[in-house]
Structure formats: structure tokens, C-alpha cells
Design a protein around this motif. Structure first.
Motif, PDB file in Angstrom:
ATOM      1  N   THR A   8      -1.342  15.202   2.971  1.00  0.00           N
ATOM      2  CA  THR A   8      -1.816  16.105   3.905  1.00  0.00           C
ATOM      3  C   THR A   8      -0.866  15.576   5.008  1.00  0.00           C
ATOM      4  O   THR A   8      -0.787  14.430   5.515  1.00  0.00           O
ATOM      5  CB  THR A   8      -3.437  15.308   4.297  1.00  0.00           C
ATOM      6  N   VAL A  56       0.235   7.556  12.923  1.00  0.00           N
ATOM      7  CA  VAL A  56      -0.082   8.173  11.470  1.00  0.00           C
ATOM      8  C   VAL A  56       0.399   9.916  11.521  1.00  0.00           C
ATOM      9  O   VAL A  56      -0.293  10.417  12.608  1.00  0.00           O
ATOM     10  CB  VAL A  56      -1.244   8.040  11.044  1.00  0.00           C
ATOM     11  N   PHE A  86       4.466   3.590  16.822  1.00  0.00           N
ATOM     12  CA  PHE A  86       4.331   4.486  15.840  1.00  0.00           C
ATOM     13  C   PHE A  86       2.928   5.019  15.616  1.00  0.00           C
ATOM     14  O   PHE A  86       2.068   4.318  16.093  1.00  0.00           O
ATOM     15  CB  PHE A  86       4.994   4.092  14.609  1.00  0.00           C
ATOM     16  N   ASN A 133      -2.191   8.709  -2.427  1.00  0.00           N
ATOM     17  CA  ASN A 133      -2.930   7.566  -2.791  1.00  0.00           C
ATOM     18  C   ASN A 133      -3.859   7.087  -1.414  1.00  0.00           C
ATOM     19  O   ASN A 133      -4.403   6.130  -1.527  1.00  0.00           O
ATOM     20  CB  ASN A 133      -2.189   6.382  -3.268  1.00  0.00           C
ATOM     21  N   GLY A 134      -3.476   7.850  -0.465  1.00  0.00           N
ATOM     22  CA  GLY A 134      -4.406   7.432   0.869  1.00  0.00           C
ATOM     23  C   GLY A 134      -3.515   6.668   1.895  1.00  0.00           C
ATOM     24  O   GLY A 134      -3.818   6.619   2.973  1.00  0.00           O
ATOM     25  N   TYR A 150       2.777   2.540   2.380  1.00  0.00           N
ATOM     26  CA  TYR A 150       2.906   3.403   3.466  1.00  0.00           C
ATOM     27  C   TYR A 150       4.344   3.499   3.989  1.00  0.00           C
ATOM     28  O   TYR A 150       5.327   2.883   3.256  1.00  0.00           O
ATOM     29  CB  TYR A 150       2.326   2.710   4.825  1.00  0.00           C
ATOM     30  N   LEU A 180      -0.671  11.790   5.393  1.00  0.00           N
ATOM     31  CA  LEU A 180      -1.225  10.928   4.437  1.00  0.00           C
ATOM     32  C   LEU A 180      -0.658  11.199   2.984  1.00  0.00           C
ATOM     33  O   LEU A 180      -0.196  12.318   2.687  1.00  0.00           O
ATOM     34  CB  LEU A 180      -2.737  11.117   4.170  1.00  0.00           C
ATOM     35  N   GLN A 188      -0.453   5.649   4.398  1.00  0.00           N
ATOM     36  CA  GLN A 188      -0.022   6.553   5.593  1.00  0.00           C
ATOM     37  C   GLN A 188       1.428   6.804   5.727  1.00  0.00           C
ATOM     38  O   GLN A 188       2.070   5.859   5.368  1.00  0.00           O
ATOM     39  CB  GLN A 188      -0.696   5.853   6.844  1.00  0.00           C
ATOM     40  N   GLY A 215       0.863  -1.155   0.125  1.00  0.00           N
ATOM     41  CA  GLY A 215      -0.130   0.115  -0.049  1.00  0.00           C
ATOM     42  C   GLY A 215       0.778   1.378   0.000  1.00  0.00           C
ATOM     43  O   GLY A 215       0.172   2.306  -0.012  1.00  0.00           O
ATOM     44  N   LEU A 260      -1.073  15.461   9.074  1.00  0.00           N
ATOM     45  CA  LEU A 260      -2.006  15.371  10.159  1.00  0.00           C
ATOM     46  C   LEU A 260      -1.802  16.203  11.380  1.00  0.00           C
ATOM     47  O   LEU A 260      -0.578  16.310  11.609  1.00  0.00           O
ATOM     48  CB  LEU A 260      -2.610  13.877  10.350  1.00  0.00           C
ATOM     49  N   PHE A 302       4.129   7.139   8.877  1.00  0.00           N
ATOM     50  CA  PHE A 302       4.193   6.955  10.141  1.00  0.00           C
ATOM     51  C   PHE A 302       5.523   7.463  10.940  1.00  0.00           C
ATOM     52  O   PHE A 302       6.409   7.698  10.139  1.00  0.00           O
ATOM     53  CB  PHE A 302       4.436   5.375  10.638  1.00  0.00           C
TER      54      PHE A 302
END
Lengths: 714, 214
Positions: A471, A521, A519, A527-528, A447, A524, A530, A445, A473, A532
Motif C-alpha cells: 500500500t 512512513v 523519516f 506483512n504490515g 521495515y 506498507l 513499513q 520486522g 500511503l 520509510f
């Protein structure tokens, strides 16, 4: 290695200087008997005077088991949970080999020493204990509970110190063991000893074939491997006052890897290759008695660890995965013990550590240095009482400094009863992974995980401009310099000797652990997936009781048993449950229920109950010896399956089991011993949770001891 | 999609009630709980050269009233209430919504089965505006995702209260992210897990009569 050479040079310069000063005083360090413990106070103490929980496993006890690896021996000891290559890595440890939990504290919080010096090369926080052979060990000392006041980082849950053997008489010992699953262990030791000098060389070869529980599936639960260990042990007394002790060890392990991964259409793709581990350590100590009341030791230590994995795709021989990990650790330390008036013994010391890491997982080379000082005073107002106070201060270049105190008291109202109470603090410095990891997982994914020193709001904003991060957070604004993880432990113990033949001890413990690093998040990606980083967040506890009984039931028959009751938990989870905010889900109906305190099975990879019973029968006249040992533990948590993040349901636990091992040996004269036996006699097999434990495994072992009669008087 | 057969009858009945009845205090219309399985939500259709799972990057739109997937031009209307894409669940309300509805959602920490009446102030409901989602797509909110096992699990006790595009209320609980509602074995490969994930299983109760009782 260049820096190795520098250290030696420095060491030998010191030798020469000290030889010149120290000539005539008695060597107070000789004549230690087997009931001596060094790990508890870093000075030699009678076992009966030690005020903290200590287990000592002597050579005879190790030999009787016919076991060959440290993990095998430790899993038979009371209160030691040996993790088995599965389970949650975030706190329980275990996906990276066999680590040892003490008092329910994670293996990453157990400091492993050989002759007082730390072994490095942890994977995911766990030091794999099967790397350590039981050949030429004199005894193993296990101090349970936080011990950083003497040992610094990593001694958060306790210390396991392996003391190697140094026979006083010249001897040659050969030992070979063979068993099922391709098990072979060959150990050879040769010792030279005279009045002043002792020298021992030891070599160990160990191999294990594949453990494959399901032959229809390609690949193994546990890959075949072989390992070589070479050790050199030496000491030389330049005079009654000055002694040099040196120890060197080299370890090489190679395992063959072969397994299948599914391609996007779930067609199997075969991967093969191998993993090698090289690990070396050298320590040199100079022990000098300045006077009858002042002893000082200079210790120089260097160790390195190198692991490497090369995997290719079988079909086209293309590279599949490459991993390289190199760690080096150097230490210079001085410790001085001073006998003061009014029955006080003061130990003080300090040292410098330099650590270096180079790996494909991080960007470039990383290093760190630590300067520390410690002081400890033991006061013995009478034979019945001793009081120990100590503290240590570690100053670190890369993270916050740490102060670790300790207090311990022993009170023996009668000769039969010993009462102890102790308080100790422990810490574990943020490791290189938590500081420097820089990892983007494209396979799962995309990450990314960054060590705390690799990322900041500024770098995140930069990544945002470059399009790597979409983004940021709010959690990212909580990022700050990582603090060491810390523990505080209380122990209350009693040892009662009913008669010479029967002895029982009990210990209550409570450990509070704070600032545990997990850890979270922080950002982002487009592609969504995450991003960490690490934070000091978790607070947990381990508490319980340990009981041990030793009984010489009949002439030649020793019965011993132990039990540990353990409760653990994440304090935030307990708070949530008590506030009525935690739910569980029934497996069959999908219905949810509000959790109560009793639904919470505590931290993963912990058994609430662990017990062992050992019978050792020795018939000296005929040379027969029988050893039967059973070690039981009940269910332990593995992975959450219902989404609440904690262990509740039975399908989130591995079933408990009884490991039954036995060995029968016969001496033929003083020289030869033949032994047969079996491990895992009840044939407990659990491929998912215990991939390293094969089914029942019978063995035969043979040893020869050639010993020169000792004409020397020590 | 598996649909409880009684639902068809129920929808017919409730549609009847809405069309001709003004008596919103009728207490005997407690809606059935419907379970939906294998609602695809940008499931994995392939892998990138580096092995990263790839989907079509599309939302799947769903009508709670109709208990069916909404496609085509209807996704630009208020015919849908809620849409799914991987861990993103959007409502038909707020600046991110394509349907121009006024749907909103609140995530509660409570037992779905025991939640019988919407007792929330309007301020408890949120809509999807930019990076702020009514149903937070981050792990740790209403689901967990383990980077050790690569398994995603809905957190038990998380109940969504949804104000639908047409101002009705529904309660909803996500049960699974996996095909047929079966969580893969922990030991399964990451690829196998990726291929089986984003098939939502959830249950909901839609109160068609305009009351707030379930």
C-alpha cells in the motif's frame, strides 16, 4: 589514490608559479601571538576584537589537564555537552560515539576542523571526537552559533577548529601516560626549524582496555581498542611574500568486538570480530602577499575515511555482519583578504568540493559536488567599534542551493567593557544517508528505509507491481527534493574586565532550527511492516545563557568557572502542549495527565544546567603544578518510555553527575615533567548512559622536552 | 488473563438489567473499568532464517460485553466486538469484519478516566473498509514505534470509543504491548523485545445498559 596525486601536482604547479611572481614583500602572517583567533572571521584577529562567541583553549591549559583525547577535554568546557554513546539518535545524537553539542545543537551540526579543514567520517551524523588526539595541538578555537557564512554545510551549531602546533625552535618531545583500564598514550614529536622552514613529525599511540561494568555478562560496555595517529606539519617561506604550509595526518584504529545475541529460544549466540577505522587528510596551503594590502591563500585539501566491521558467529565461524563505509572529500579553495580604505577589510573567496561515498549500506558509489563563493567585510570606524557582514552561497548538484548571511558588531565603550551582538545563518546539507540509504531490516520486522533520492512515487508503484510494497500511503505524495536543514542564531554578549585579575563574560543565545530531516512512513509492505523515507519536517529551538569567570585569586592560582542554562524544544511539540493535546502517563498508576509546558524536558540528550569549576595552581620556582577540574551536568533526556514521544518522566532521563578530574605535576629542570592524577575521582558509573566513562582511573605520566636554544630572531 | 473479580458480579447485574429493564435513563449504572493483561495479538512464535520475528498471522477476537476471547465459529458472528493482530485492531463492522456486526470506533485525544459520556455524532465513528481502518494501524496515530530502540508504546491520552457489534458503547485505552504490561528495558536485545511484544494490556468500560455514560 589517483586524484590525490592530481591535487598535489596542481598544488606544486601553483607553488612554482607563485614563487616566480612573489619575491620581496614582508610576510605579514608571521609573528602571531597566542591570543589570536582565526576561526571567527577566517582571518587572524585579536581575541578582544572578535564579535561572535568564541572559546579558545591554549596549549598550556590542555597540558595542565594531562588529558589525551578531544572528547575528554571538551566535556570540561562551558556549554559543551559531549554525547556518550547512548540516547536518541533522531535528534540528540550519541549512539555513534562522542560528539559535541554547541549551544544545545546536535553534534551533527558541529563542524570539526583541523587547521581549518573539515574532518569527515560521521556515523549517524556524529563525528566521534575520541578519534582526535590532543598531542601537538597549539590551541583549540570553538565558535558557537551558526557559522555557515564562512564554513558552509555542517556549521549549523558552530565550529571546533584544532590548530596544530608548529614550534619555532628545533625540539624533540616525548610523552607517555599510563592508567587503569589498560589506558596508554604515547606521544612523540620532533621539530626542525630554521629561518625559512619548519618541519614537525608527530606520532601518537593510544589504547584503552575493555570497560566492563558487569563481569557476569559476556561482552563489554566499551570494547578494547588501540589507535595510531601520525602527523606531519610543515611550512616553508619561499620569500617574505610567499609561504607554503602543509599538513598531513593518518589515523588507524582497531577495536575488538565480542558480544552475545539471543537466538529465537533466547539461548545466547556469541558474536565476535573487529572494527577498523582508517582516516587520512592532507592539506596544502599557499599564502601569498600580493602587496601590503592584499593577501591571498590557495588551499588544497583531500581527506578519506574508511571504516569496516567484520563479525562472525563464534560457533560455526559463519559470517554474521559485514559493513564497509568509504568516504572521500576533496576541496580547492581560494581566499583573498584586501585592506580597503576607511578601515575596511574585505575577505572574498570561493571553492569547489567533490565528495564520494561507497558503502555496503547503499547501492553502489555516490558522489556530489558543490561550488561556493563567500565574501565578508569588516569595517572598523574606530577602535571602539567593528562591524562585520558576510555571506556565502553554496550551489549543489543534488539538492537546493543555500545562501548564508552573517552580521556581527562589537562595541567597546570603555577599555573594560566589550559588547557584542551577532546574527548568523547555518545549514547542513542532506547527507548521503538521507539521500541514498537503501536499507531493508530483516531482523526487526522487515521495515525498509530509502533515502530521498532513491525513492519516488514512480519507484514505489514499481515496487508495488513487484510485490515489495502493498500500500502506498498519502504521505508518499508529499515527497520532494530534500532541502538543507537550516539554523538562525542570535547572540548577545558582554565581556567585562573588573581588573587585571578578574574577568567575566556572559552570552545570551537563541537558535531557531528549521527543515530538520526526519523519516516518516510512506508505504506498507504485505506483512504490515513499513517503508520509510526522509522529509524536512522538524522545527526546534535552543536558547539559553552562558557565563564564564576567570579570576587570578592568588599569585599562581587561577580560578575559572562557567555555567550554561539551556532550554530546547521541538516547536511542534510545544504547539501541541499549548493546544492541550499532549498527555503524559504516570509510571506507577498508568493514569494519564494533560502535559503543561513545564512537563516538557526539551530535546533528548540535553542537560538544562551545566557548570564547571577549574583550579590551576602553578608554583614556578619549584616546578609544581596542580590542576583540579569539576564538570557537572544535571539530568538529560534519553528515551521516551510513556509513548508521548517526548522526555517527561524521570525514568526517561539519565541522572546528572559531577565529573571530577585532577592532575599534579612537577618539572625537573626544563626537560622533565612527572605527573600523577586521576579521572572520575568520584567514581560515577552509569553503564547504560555513559558506557565510555569507566570508574575512577588513576594515571601517571612522564614527559621529556629537548629544546634547542633559539639563536634565530624571527 | 487477569480479570477484576468484581466484573463477574457486574456482568451478571448488567445482563439482568438488559434482559428485563427498559428504563435506559437509570443513572446508577456507571460501569467498572476492567483491565486486561497478556491478550496475545499474534505474538512472536519464531524467527525467519534472517531473524525476522514471525507469528501465526491471526487475529485474536474479543467480546467487551463478556470480557473474554471469542474463538472458533463465533468469530464469524457478532459475538465479538474487537480483534487484535500486532498493531492492527479491527472492529466487527465494515467490509473487513468477519462477524457481520455493525461495530465502529472513534479514536479520541482525551483522558480515558475523565471521559464520562459519549458525545460524538455518528459520523465520528468509522469502520474497517479495505486499507482504511477505524483504528489506524500506523505508528504516530495512537502508538509510537521507535526504530532506534525497537520499542512500541501506546500514546498517552488516546481513548477509543467503540460502538459494539450490538450497538452498545465502550471506552477503551491501550496501556502496553508487552507481556505483563512491562515495557522491556531499552538496552534489551531486539529479539527479546520481539518475543515479549503483542501481549496487549488495555483497560475498558463497557456500558451494557444502552446509555452513553461511563
Amino acid at each position: 589514490m589517483h586524484s590525490h596525486r592530481l591535487l598535489f601536482l596542481f598544488g606544486f604547479t601553483c607553488v612554482l608559479t607563485l614563487v616566480a611572481i612573489g619575491q620581496q614583500v614582508q610576510d605579514t602572517l608571521s609573528g602571531s601571538s597566542d591570543d589570536v583567533v582565526v576561526t571567527a572571521t577566517r582571518t587572524e584577529r585579536k581575541f578582544g576584537n572578535v564579535a561572535v562567541p568564541v572559546t579558545v583553549i591554549q596549549k598550556q591549559a590542555i597540558t595542565a589537564t594531562q588529558l589525551r583525547r578531544l572528547n575528554e577535554l571538551l566535556q570540561e568546557q562551558t556549554g559543551i555537552f559531549v554525547t556518550s554513546g547512548s540516547g536518541s539518535g533522531s535528534f540528540g545524537g550519541g549512539i555513534f560515539g562522542n560528539g559535541a553539542q554547541l549551544q544545545g545543537m546536535s553534534p551533527e551540526y558541529t563542524l570539526i576542523l583541523i587547521n581549518g579543514e573539515p574532518i569527515v567520517g560521521r556515523q549517524g551524523g556524529t563525528l566521534n571526537l575520541s578519534r582526535l588526539t590532543l598531542g601537538n595541538i597549539k590551541r583549540i578555537e570553538i565558535v558557537k552559533g551558526p557559522s555557515s557564512s564562512l564554513y558552509g554545510s555542517e556549521a549549523m551549531g558552530g565550529v571546533i577548529n584544532i590548530i596544530t602546533e608548529m614550534p619555532a625552535t628545533p625540539q624533540v618531545q616525548l610523552n607517555a601516560k599510563a592508567g587503569g583500564y589498560g589506558l596508554a598514550d604515547v606521544n612523540a614529536e620532533g621539530t626542525y626549524a630554521n629561518d625559512k622552514t619548519r618541519l614537525q613529525l608527530a606520532y601518537n599511540y593510544y589504547r584503552m582496555g575493555a570497560i566492563d561494568f558487569d563481569e557476569t555478562q559476556y561482552g563489554n560496555q566499551h570494547d578494547p581498542f588501540n589507535a595510531h595517529t601520525a602527523q606531519l606539519n610543515m611550512s616553508h617561506a619561499f620569500s617574505n611574500r610567499l609561504k607554503l604550509v602543509a599538513y598531513g595526518r593518518y589515523y588507524y584504529e582497531k577495536s575488538d568486538n565480542a558480544y552475545e545475541v539471543p537466538d529465537p529460544n533466547l539461548h545466547p549466540v556469541r558474536i565476535s570480530g573487529n572494527t577498523t577505522i582508517n582516516d587520512a587528510n592532507v592539506n596544502t596551503s599557499l599564502l601569498y602577499s600580493v602587496s601590503k594590502k592584499v593577501k591571498t591563500a590557495l588551499r588544497l585539501y583531500a581527506t578519506g575515511y574508511h571504516s569496516s566491521q567484520q563479525l562472525i558467529q563464534d560457533s560455526d565461524k559463519s559470517d554474521y555482519y559485514t559493513d564497509d563505509f568509504r568516504q572521500q572529500f576533496y576541496r580547492i579553495e581560494n581566499q583573498t583578504d584586501i585592506t580597503l580604505p576607511a578601515n575596511n577589510t574585505l575577505s572574498a573567496g570561493g571553492g569547489w568540493v567533490y565528495e564520494k561515498l561507497n558503502t555496503t549500506r547503499y547501492e553502489g558509489m555516490r558522489d556530489n559536488s558543490i561550488v561556493y563563493g563567500f565574501v565578508q567585510n569588516e569595517w572598523r570606524p574606530s577602535d571602539k567599534v567593528n562591524l562585520i557582514g558576510g555571506l556565502r552561497y553554496d550551489v549543489n548538484r543534488e539538492y537546493a542551493s543555500r545562501f548564508s548571511p552573517k552580521l556581527a558588531v562589537r562595541y567597546s565603550p570603555t577599555k573594560k567593557l566589550k559588547l557584542t551582538a551577532s546574527y548568523g545563518a547555518g545549514f547542513k546539507a542532506p547527507d548521503f544517508r538521507q539521500l541514498y540509504l537503501s536499507f531493508v531490516n530483516n531482523a526487526s520486522g522487515g521495515y525498509a528505509i530509502f533515502g530521498a533520492n532513491e525513492i519516488s512515487i514512480a519507484t514505489l508503484q514499481q515496487m508495488q507491481q513487484q510485490g515489495f510494497v502493498a500500500t502506498i500511503l498519502p504521505k508518499a505524495y508529499d515527497m520532494q527534493q530534500l532541502k538543507p536543514e537550516v539554523s538562525r542564531g542570535f547572540n548577545l554578549g558582554a565581556l567585562y574586565t573588573f581588573c587585571e585579575k578578574l574577568q567575566a563574560e556572559a552570552n545570551l543565545f537563541n537558535n531557531d532550527i528549521e527543515n530538520q530531516i526526519l523519516f516518516d512512513v510512506i508505504a506498507l509492505r504485505a506483512n504490515g511492516s513499513q517503508v520509510f523515507s526522509y522529509f524536512n519536517v522538524q522545527r526546534s529551538f535552543t536558547r539559553g545563557a552562558e557565563v564564564n569567570v576567570r579570576w587570578y585569586a592568588l599569585p599562581g592560582l587561577q580560578v575559572s568557572g562557567g555555567y550554561q542554562l539551556l532550554f530546547t524544544g521541538d516547536k511542534a511539540v510545544v504547539d501541541q502542549i499549548e493546544a492541550g493535546k499532549m498527555y503524559g502517563r504516570e509510571e506507577s498508576t498508568n493514569d494519564v495527565y494533560k502535559m503543561t509546558r513545564s512537563d516538557y524536558y526539551g530535546l533528548p540528550n540535553r542537560s538544562r544546567h551545566m557548570a564547571n569549576l577549574k583550579l590551576l595552581y602553578t608554583h614556578a620556582p619549584t616546578g609544581w603544578q596542580v590542576s583540579v577540574r569539576g564538570a557537572w551536568r544535571n539530568a538529560w533526556g534519553t528515551f521516551d518510555r510513556d509513548g508521548n514521544g517526548v522526555i517527561t518522566r524521570d525514568d526517561e532521563k539519565a541522572p546528572g553527575f559531577l565529573l571530577l578530574n585532577a592532575a599534579v605535576s612537577k618539572n625537573f629542570g626544563k626537560r622533565y615533567t612527572l605527573a600523577v592524577g586521576a579521572e572520575n575521582i568520584l567514581n560515577h558509573r552509569d553503564p547504560e548512559n555513559l558506557p565510555n566513562i569507566p570508574g575512577i582511573n588513576a594515571f601517571v605520566s612522564f614527559s621529556v622536552l629537548l629544546q634547542k636554544q633559539n639563536h634565530h630572531t624571527k | 488473563m487477569k480479570v477484576a473479580s468484581s466484573l463477574v458480579a457486574f456482568i451478571g447485574l448488567s445482563a439482568l438489567l438488559i434482559s428485563c429493564g427498559k428504563d435506559v435513563t437509570t443513572p446508577n449504572t456507571v460501569p467498572d473499568v476492567v483491565t486486561v493483561t497478556n491478550l496475545y495479538a499474534d505474538t512472536t512464535t519464531g524467527f525467519s532464517p534472517t531473524g525476522r520475528p514471525i507469528g501465526r498471522n491471526e487475529f485474536t477476537y474479543f467480546s467487551l460485553r463478556e470480557n473474554k476471547i471469542i474463538t472458533g465459529a463465533d468469530t464469524l458472528t457478532n459475538k465479538w466486538d474487537i480483534a487484535f493482530k500486532q498493531f492492527y485492531i479491527k472492529v466487527n463492522g465494515g467490509t473487513n469484519a468477519t462477524g457481520g456486526g455493525n461495530a465502529a470506533a472513534a479514536v479520541l485525544n482525551t483522558d480515558f478516566a475523565l471521559y464520562k459520556k459519549v458525545d460524538l455524532p455518528n459520523t465520528a465513528f468509522a469502520q474497517d473498509n479495505g486499507a482504511t481502518w477505524a483504528i489506524n494501524p500506523m505508528p504516530g496515530g495512537w502508538y509510537t514505534y521507535s526504530t532506534t530502540t525497537f520499542i512500541a508504546l501506546p500514546i498517552p491520552g488516546k481513548t477509543f470509543v467503540i460502538r459494539t457489534a450490538d450497538g452498545r458503547y465502550a471506552k477503551m485505552e491501550i496501556l502496553s504491548f508487552y507481556k505483563d504490561g512491562v515495557t522491556p528495558a531499552t538496552s534489551a536485545s531486539p529479539a527479546e523485545k520481539a518475543l515479549k511484544q503483542f501481549f496487549y494490556q488495555f483497560r475498558f468500560a463497557f456500558q451494557a445498559d444502552g446509555t452513553v455514560d461511563f
